[in-house]
Enzyme design. Structure first.
Site, PDB file in Angstrom:
ATOM      1  N   HIS A   1      49.663  42.179  36.152  1.00 43.86           N
ATOM      2  CA  HIS A   1      50.615  41.533  35.238  1.00 43.86           C
ATOM      3  C   HIS A   1      51.297  42.534  34.309  1.00 43.86           C
ATOM      4  CE1 HIS A   1      48.376  37.439  35.854  1.00 43.86           C
ATOM      5  NE2 HIS A   1      49.132  37.780  36.875  1.00 43.86           N
TER       6      HIS A   1
ATOM      7  N   SER B   1      39.908  32.788  34.242  1.00 41.10           N
ATOM      8  CA  SER B   1      39.812  31.352  34.501  1.00 41.10           C
ATOM      9  C   SER B   1      40.155  31.028  35.948  1.00 41.10           C
ATOM     10  CB  SER B   1      40.734  30.588  33.546  1.00 41.10           C
ATOM     11  OG  SER B   1      42.055  31.083  33.653  1.00 41.10           O
TER      12      SER B   1
HETATM   13  P1  OAD Z   1      42.210  32.966  30.563  1.00 36.32           P
HETATM   14  O1  OAD Z   1      42.374  32.890  29.089  1.00 36.32           O
HETATM   15  O2  OAD Z   1      42.893  31.936  31.397  1.00 36.32           O
HETATM   16  O3  OAD Z   1      40.666  32.893  30.926  1.00 36.32           O
HETATM   17  C1  OAD Z   1      39.733  33.693  30.259  1.00 36.32           C
HETATM   18  C2  OAD Z   1      38.370  33.469  30.906  1.00 36.32           C
HETATM   19  O4  OAD Z   1      37.463  34.363  30.303  1.00 36.32           O
HETATM   20  C3  OAD Z   1      37.810  32.054  30.737  1.00 36.32           C
HETATM   21  O5  OAD Z   1      37.327  31.585  31.994  1.00 36.32           O
HETATM   22  C4  OAD Z   1      36.655  32.247  29.728  1.00 36.32           C
HETATM   23  O6  OAD Z   1      35.565  31.341  29.970  1.00 36.32           O
HETATM   24  C5  OAD Z   1      36.257  33.670  30.025  1.00 36.32           C
HETATM   25  N1  OAD Z   1      35.632  34.363  28.891  1.00 36.32           N
HETATM   26  C6  OAD Z   1      35.816  34.180  27.560  1.00 36.32           C
HETATM   27  N2  OAD Z   1      35.101  35.065  26.854  1.00 36.32           N
HETATM   28  C7  OAD Z   1      34.441  35.840  27.746  1.00 36.32           C
HETATM   29  C8  OAD Z   1      33.547  36.945  27.629  1.00 36.32           C
HETATM   30  N3  OAD Z   1      33.193  37.420  26.441  1.00 36.32           N
HETATM   31  N4  OAD Z   1      33.066  37.488  28.773  1.00 36.32           N
HETATM   32  C9  OAD Z   1      33.437  37.013  29.986  1.00 36.32           C
HETATM   33  N5  OAD Z   1      34.281  35.976  30.152  1.00 36.32           N
HETATM   34  C10 OAD Z   1      34.782  35.398  29.051  1.00 36.32           C
HETATM   35  O7  OAD Z   1      42.608  34.453  30.988  1.00 36.32           O
HETATM   36  P2  OAD Z   1      43.036  34.997  32.435  1.00 36.32           P
HETATM   37  O8  OAD Z   1      42.239  34.349  33.501  1.00 36.32           O
HETATM   38  O9  OAD Z   1      43.038  36.464  32.345  1.00 36.32           O
HETATM   39  O10 OAD Z   1      49.285  35.912  32.524  1.00 36.32           O
HETATM   40  O11 OAD Z   1      44.528  34.471  32.507  1.00 36.32           O
HETATM   41  C11 OAD Z   1      45.299  34.808  33.616  1.00 36.32           C
HETATM   42  C12 OAD Z   1      46.731  35.003  33.200  1.00 36.32           C
HETATM   43  O12 OAD Z   1      47.193  33.846  32.473  1.00 36.32           O
HETATM   44  C13 OAD Z   1      46.948  36.125  32.214  1.00 36.32           C
HETATM   45  O13 OAD Z   1      47.044  37.386  32.830  1.00 36.32           O
HETATM   46  C14 OAD Z   1      48.242  35.737  31.570  1.00 36.32           C
HETATM   47  C15 OAD Z   1      47.950  34.283  31.315  1.00 36.32           C
HETATM   48  O14 OAD Z   1      49.039  33.453  31.183  1.00 36.32           O
HETATM   49  C16 OAD Z   1      50.519  36.242  32.136  1.00 36.32           C
HETATM   50  O15 OAD Z   1      50.816  36.371  30.965  1.00 36.32           O
HETATM   51  C17 OAD Z   1      51.457  36.421  33.275  1.00 36.32           C
END
Ligand code: OAD
Length: 258
Positions: free
Chosen positions: A121, A203
């Site tokens: 990204h 997520s």
């Molecule tokens: P999300 O915010 O969707 O998900 C974060 C995940 O991390 C969740 O499943 C939480 O349960 C988990 N989590 C939280 N704290 C944690 C910790 N300390 N250790 C391990 N896991 C933890 O973030 P992404 O999946 O990265 O895209 O989101 C994907 C994309 O959506 C991002 O790159 C961004 C966003 O919109 C763009 O901006 C294009």
């Protein structure tokens, strides 16, 4: 954490010849960088993605969007890699054929010692102009006497491109935009040929990144997930380690190569 599953996960990780690590915002959460979808603290709980993370939004209000990304960049600059990022760098040093793929736009993997993370990204640190040429740009120094730390709703005028005078935009992938093709191809190839894929702190709902662990599972790799919460990837993960990145990863790595 269940006492049997981490042991099995450590065995599989230690024995793997090819490893893929896919990270999301959760890996950086314990460094103080907010995730997107966590209730209350997630960025998308507090801000409207359509007003801040699309090309249309930048076109309509460049100062608002640039200011918001400058605020995020300032937060990341203040943050330090955590023991989860460091554990990932250790995996790379133990298993040279490791590919780190991140959806994050921060630089915490690099600062922890990861050699060449694939940024699906984009990055907060690679601004470029808005034209098709996408000339790389540099950040202007903050003017003397002005607060160097932008605040979250603060408007800042984006700089102009030194080559063509067009507006400079953040080097991130916005909603509705294609992912960098070479990065996506390399990531998909690595997922097809790995023995173990570790998915950490994502997520698993944003595509095509969320396809990467699915490609690995359908190609015969063992998918190990590290996340304190359930996700749609639970179904394809052979092992689900329910904990945070700093709770799980240092222990897992120590057990894999003890
Ligand atoms: P999300 O915010 O969707 O998900 C974060 C995940 O991390 C969740 O499943 C939480 O349960 C988990 N989590 C939280 N704290 C944690 C910790 N300390 N250790 C391990 N896991 C933890 O973030 P992404 O999946 O990265 O895209 O989101 C994907 C994309 O959506 C991002 O790159 C961004 C966003 O919109 C763009 O901006 C294009």
């Amino acid at each position: 954490m269940d006492s049997v599953l981490p042991h099995r996960a450590a065995q599989l990780l230690g024995a793997a010849r090819r490893v893929v690590i896919l990270t999301g915002a959760g890996i950086s959460a314990e460094s103080g960088v907010p995730t997107f979808r966590d209730d209350l603290t997630g960025l998308w709980a507090r801000f409207d993605a359509q007003q801040l993370a699309t090309a249309e939004a930048f076109h309509a209000e460049p100062d608002l969007v640039w200011g918001w990304y400058e605020w995020r960049r300032a937060r990341v600059r203040r943050a330090e890699p955590n023991s989860g990022h460091l554990a990932i760098a250790t995996i790379e040093s133990r298993t040279p054929d490791t590919t780190v793929i991140t959806q994050n736009v921060d630089d915490l993997h690099e600062r922890a010692g990861t050699r060449a993370a694939i940024h699906l990204h984009g990055s907060l640190f690679t601004p470029h102009c808005v034209t098709a040429a996408a000339h790389p740009a540099t950040f202007p120094d903050p003017p003397d006497g002005e607060a160097a730390e932008p605040h979250e709703g603060g408007r800042i005028s984006p700089p102009r491109c030194a080559s063509c005078q067009a507006l400079v935009r953040p080097g991130v992938v916005w909603f509705g935009e294609a992912l960098p093709e070479a990065a996506l191809t390399t990531a998909a190839e690595a997922a097809t040929t790995c023995d173990v894929l570790l998915t950490i702190g994502t997520s698993g709902v944003v595509y095509p990144a969320a396809e990467i662990p699915r490609i690995a599972a359908s190609s015969g790799a063992t998918v190990i997930q590290v996340n304190p919460q359930p996700t749609p990837l639970d179904q394809i993960a052979a092992i689900n380690l329910r904990g945070t990145a700093t709770q799980v990863l240092p222990t897992l790595v120590a057990a894999a190569w003890r």
